[in-house]
Write a protein that holds these residues in place. Structure first.
Motif, PDB file in Angstrom:
ATOM      1  N   GLY A 134       0.808  -1.208   0.000  1.00 31.04           N
ATOM      2  CA  GLY A 134       0.000   0.000   0.000  1.00 31.04           C
ATOM      3  C   GLY A 134       0.841   1.258   0.000  1.00 31.04           C
ATOM      4  N   ALA A 135       1.959   1.237   0.730  1.00 32.78           N
ATOM      5  CA  ALA A 135       2.865   2.386   0.747  1.00 32.78           C
ATOM      6  C   ALA A 135       3.438   2.638  -0.638  1.00 32.78           C
ATOM      7  CB  ALA A 135       3.986   2.142   1.752  1.00 32.78           C
ATOM      8  N   ASP A 136       3.770   1.587  -1.323  1.00 32.44           N
ATOM      9  CA  ASP A 136       4.271   1.702  -2.693  1.00 32.44           C
ATOM     10  C   ASP A 136       3.203   2.317  -3.590  1.00 32.44           C
ATOM     11  OD1 ASP A 136       5.629   1.338  -5.121  1.00 32.44           O
ATOM     12  OD2 ASP A 136       5.105  -0.789  -5.246  1.00 32.44           O
ATOM     13  N   ALA A 137       1.981   1.812  -3.503  1.00 34.94           N
ATOM     14  CA  ALA A 137       0.900   2.306  -4.352  1.00 34.94           C
ATOM     15  C   ALA A 137       0.577   3.768  -4.072  1.00 34.94           C
ATOM     16  CB  ALA A 137      -0.349   1.451  -4.154  1.00 34.94           C
ATOM     17  N   ALA A 138       0.697   4.199  -2.814  1.00 37.12           N
ATOM     18  CA  ALA A 138       0.389   5.576  -2.436  1.00 37.12           C
ATOM     19  C   ALA A 138       1.545   6.531  -2.701  1.00 37.12           C
ATOM     20  CB  ALA A 138      -0.011   5.639  -0.963  1.00 37.12           C
ATOM     21  N   GLY A 139       2.664   6.003  -3.165  1.00 36.66           N
ATOM     22  CA  GLY A 139       3.798   6.861  -3.482  1.00 36.66           C
ATOM     23  C   GLY A 139       4.610   7.275  -2.276  1.00 36.66           C
ATOM     24  N   ALA A 140       4.588   6.479  -1.202  1.00 37.52           N
ATOM     25  CA  ALA A 140       5.398   6.788  -0.028  1.00 37.52           C
ATOM     26  C   ALA A 140       6.881   6.762  -0.392  1.00 37.52           C
ATOM     27  CB  ALA A 140       5.110   5.797   1.096  1.00 37.52           C
ATOM     28  N   ASP A 141       7.666   7.498   0.368  1.00 40.46           N
ATOM     29  CA  ASP A 141       9.095   7.601   0.066  1.00 40.46           C
ATOM     30  C   ASP A 141       9.906   6.449   0.642  1.00 40.46           C
ATOM     31  OD1 ASP A 141       9.199  10.269  -1.311  1.00 40.46           O
ATOM     32  OD2 ASP A 141       8.268  10.875   0.575  1.00 40.46           O
ATOM     33  N   ALA A 142       9.412   5.820   1.696  1.00 37.15           N
ATOM     34  CA  ALA A 142      10.129   4.693   2.296  1.00 37.15           C
ATOM     35  C   ALA A 142       9.242   4.050   3.348  1.00 37.15           C
ATOM     36  CB  ALA A 142      11.447   5.140   2.932  1.00 37.15           C
ATOM     37  N   VAL A 143       9.600   2.833   3.718  1.00 37.00           N
ATOM     38  CA  VAL A 143       8.951   2.111   4.815  1.00 37.00           C
ATOM     39  C   VAL A 143      10.022   1.810   5.853  1.00 37.00           C
ATOM     40  CG1 VAL A 143       7.758   0.012   5.519  1.00 37.00           C
ATOM     41  CG2 VAL A 143       7.181   1.104   3.342  1.00 37.00           C
ATOM     42  N   ILE A 144       9.706   2.098   7.107  1.00 33.40           N
ATOM     43  CA  ILE A 144      10.640   1.871   8.209  1.00 33.40           C
ATOM     44  C   ILE A 144      10.060   0.777   9.089  1.00 33.40           C
ATOM     45  CG2 ILE A 144      11.870   2.936  10.139  1.00 33.40           C
ATOM     46  CD1 ILE A 144      11.208   5.672   8.728  1.00 33.40           C
ATOM     47  N   HIS A 167      10.555  -1.799  -4.941  1.00 35.36           N
ATOM     48  CA  HIS A 167      10.206  -0.510  -5.535  1.00 35.36           C
ATOM     49  C   HIS A 167      10.560   0.703  -4.688  1.00 35.36           C
ATOM     50  CE1 HIS A 167       6.790  -2.679  -7.950  1.00 35.36           C
ATOM     51  NE2 HIS A 167       8.002  -3.022  -8.341  1.00 35.36           N
ATOM     52  N   LEU A 168      10.654   0.539  -3.374  1.00 35.85           N
ATOM     53  CA  LEU A 168      10.901   1.696  -2.524  1.00 35.85           C
ATOM     54  C   LEU A 168      11.853   1.316  -1.400  1.00 35.85           C
ATOM     55  CD1 LEU A 168       7.717   2.418  -0.333  1.00 35.85           C
ATOM     56  CD2 LEU A 168       8.294   0.211  -1.288  1.00 35.85           C
ATOM     57  N   PRO A 169      12.554   2.305  -0.836  1.00 37.25           N
ATOM     58  CA  PRO A 169      13.527   1.990   0.206  1.00 37.25           C
ATOM     59  C   PRO A 169      12.872   1.381   1.442  1.00 37.25           C
ATOM     60  CG  PRO A 169      13.862   4.211  -0.656  1.00 37.25           C
ATOM     61  CD  PRO A 169      12.556   3.725  -1.199  1.00 37.25           C
ATOM     62  N   VAL A 170      13.569   0.446   2.048  1.00 39.82           N
ATOM     63  CA  VAL A 170      13.124  -0.184   3.288  1.00 39.82           C
ATOM     64  C   VAL A 170      14.234  -0.046   4.318  1.00 39.82           C
ATOM     65  CG1 VAL A 170      12.418  -2.328   4.410  1.00 39.82           C
ATOM     66  CG2 VAL A 170      11.644  -1.832   2.073  1.00 39.82           C
ATOM     67  N   VAL A 171      13.869   0.496   5.471  1.00 41.56           N
ATOM     68  CA  VAL A 171      14.800   0.619   6.596  1.00 41.56           C
ATOM     69  C   VAL A 171      14.369  -0.387   7.647  1.00 41.56           C
ATOM     70  CG1 VAL A 171      15.707   2.136   8.393  1.00 41.56           C
ATOM     71  CG2 VAL A 171      15.141   3.073   6.134  1.00 41.56           C
ATOM     72  N   ALA A 172      15.281  -1.209   8.120  1.00 40.72           N
ATOM     73  CA  ALA A 172      14.925  -2.230   9.109  1.00 40.72           C
ATOM     74  C   ALA A 172      15.983  -2.294  10.204  1.00 40.72           C
ATOM     75  CB  ALA A 172      14.784  -3.594   8.437  1.00 40.72           C
ATOM     76  N   LEU A 254      -2.487   6.324   4.233  1.00 35.32           N
ATOM     77  CA  LEU A 254      -1.480   6.645   3.218  1.00 35.32           C
ATOM     78  C   LEU A 254      -2.096   7.349   2.020  1.00 35.32           C
ATOM     79  CD1 LEU A 254       0.564   3.363   3.518  1.00 35.32           C
ATOM     80  CD2 LEU A 254       1.541   5.656   3.734  1.00 35.32           C
ATOM     81  N   TYR A 255      -3.284   6.917   1.612  1.00 37.94           N
ATOM     82  CA  TYR A 255      -3.917   7.569   0.465  1.00 37.94           C
ATOM     83  C   TYR A 255      -4.429   8.959   0.819  1.00 37.94           C
ATOM     84  CZ  TYR A 255      -3.519   4.307  -3.325  1.00 37.94           C
ATOM     85  OH  TYR A 255      -3.010   3.543  -4.361  1.00 37.94           O
ATOM     86  N   ALA A 256      -4.864   9.150   2.063  1.00 31.97           N
ATOM     87  CA  ALA A 256      -5.237  10.501   2.489  1.00 31.97           C
ATOM     88  C   ALA A 256      -4.028  11.426   2.405  1.00 31.97           C
ATOM     89  CB  ALA A 256      -5.786  10.461   3.917  1.00 31.97           C
ATOM     90  N   SER A 257      -2.875  10.935   2.812  1.00 32.49           N
ATOM     91  CA  SER A 257      -1.650  11.735   2.724  1.00 32.49           C
ATOM     92  C   SER A 257      -1.262  12.000   1.279  1.00 32.49           C
ATOM     93  CB  SER A 257      -0.503  11.006   3.436  1.00 32.49           C
ATOM     94  OG  SER A 257      -0.776  10.842   4.809  1.00 32.49           O
ATOM     95  N   ALA A 258      -1.336  10.964   0.461  1.00 38.37           N
ATOM     96  CA  ALA A 258      -0.957  11.111  -0.945  1.00 38.37           C
ATOM     97  C   ALA A 258      -1.837  12.144  -1.645  1.00 38.37           C
ATOM     98  CB  ALA A 258      -1.058   9.764  -1.656  1.00 38.37           C
TER      99      ALA A 258
END
Length: 265
Positions: A134-144, A167-172, A254-258
């Motif tokens: 969902g974060a990817d679809a909403a255009g988020a910059d990264a997932v932590i 598709h997007l950066p992941v911080v773990a 996430l979509y509200a933010s996007a």
């Protein structure tokens, strides 16, 4: 052609289903045509090995053509060998062994992100993968993904992302205190998504750079963690449903933010 399911090479790949082996080797499994295709398209240099059965090679000629064009070597194997290497009970004929794609939080923050999502205590692999998708679809910059959450590189999480993990950066691996300190220093507002929220979505400032903090599937976010966030926000329920599950709530937030970011442009 790999034909022996008990060969050392096969056992070493199968061992990547265990977290300890992934942490020791820095490798993880991407199973199935969708995950493999996205790995080839977005991170071909991180694929160490690509395994395919004869039947899958015939069915997925386009994926193998992309692999060859990207310089990824392909190893054919029997269905028995692939089944022995895969975590899933019904493998789909394609398996990639990839290098872990962890990104540092400092690198993410240096890019001046506007939308992030933090998994604070998310333990279910399917939920974690769906939130990442969902974060990817909403255009988020990264997932932590905090150290208290599920291992994001486990086969079940990777499958649940449907390729979005490439598709997007992941911080773990960071603790929640470490994450919150760095977000605050970078000027990223933290929005705790929780049913106890005193603000209703979308009655919160979503134009500013911010991170949604998502809690545990069963008990949400601990009170002390909510208190450390800038706002505690709940998704309004207009019908008779008791609540939304974690993945659904995350996608709504996430979509509200996007949408807020796009309307502000």
């Amino acid at each position: 052609m790999l034909t022996n399911p008990r060969a050392d090479r096969v056992r070493s790949v199968a061992a990547l289903s265990r977290r300890s082996t992934r942490e020791r080797t820095g490798l993880f499994l991407a199973e199935g045509p969708q995950s493999v295709r996205e790995a080839i398209r977005f991170a071909p240099g991180e694929i160490r090995d690509l395994y395919v059965t004869a039947e899958a090679a015939t069915r997925h000629t386009g994926i193998l053509a992309e692999a060859t064009a990207a310089g990824v070597a392909v190893q054919e194997c029997t269905p028995e060998v692939l089944a022995a290497m895969c975590d899933t009970a019904a493998p789909q004929g394609l398996l990639a062994v990839c290098r872990v794609l962890n990104t540092s939080l400092a690198t993410v923050l240096a890019s001046r992100p506007r939308l992030l999502v933090v998994l604070a205590h998310v333990r279910d692999p399917g939920n974690a993968g769906t939130v990442l998708r969902g974060a990817d679809a909403a255009g988020a910059d990264a997932v932590i993904v905090s150290s208290a959450s599920v291992d994001v590189w486990s086969p079940k999480v990777v499958r649940s992302t449907a390729g979005s993990i490439f598709h997007l950066p992941v911080v773990a691996g960071l603790t929640m205190p470490e994450i919150l300190v760095q977000l605050r220093a970078a000027g990223i507002a933290t929005l705790a998504a929780d049913g106890a929220g005193h603000r209703l979505l979308p009655d919160v400032d979503l134009d500013r750079p911010h991170a949604w903090v998502m809690g545990n599937e069963a008990w949400g976010l601990p009170e002390d963690l909510r208190a450390q966030c800038d706002d505690v926000v709940r998704v309004p329920i207009f019908g008779h449903a008791e609540s939304l599950n974690l993945a659904m709530a995350a996608t709504v937030c996430l979509y509200a933010s996007a949408l807020a970011h796009r309307s502000a442009k």
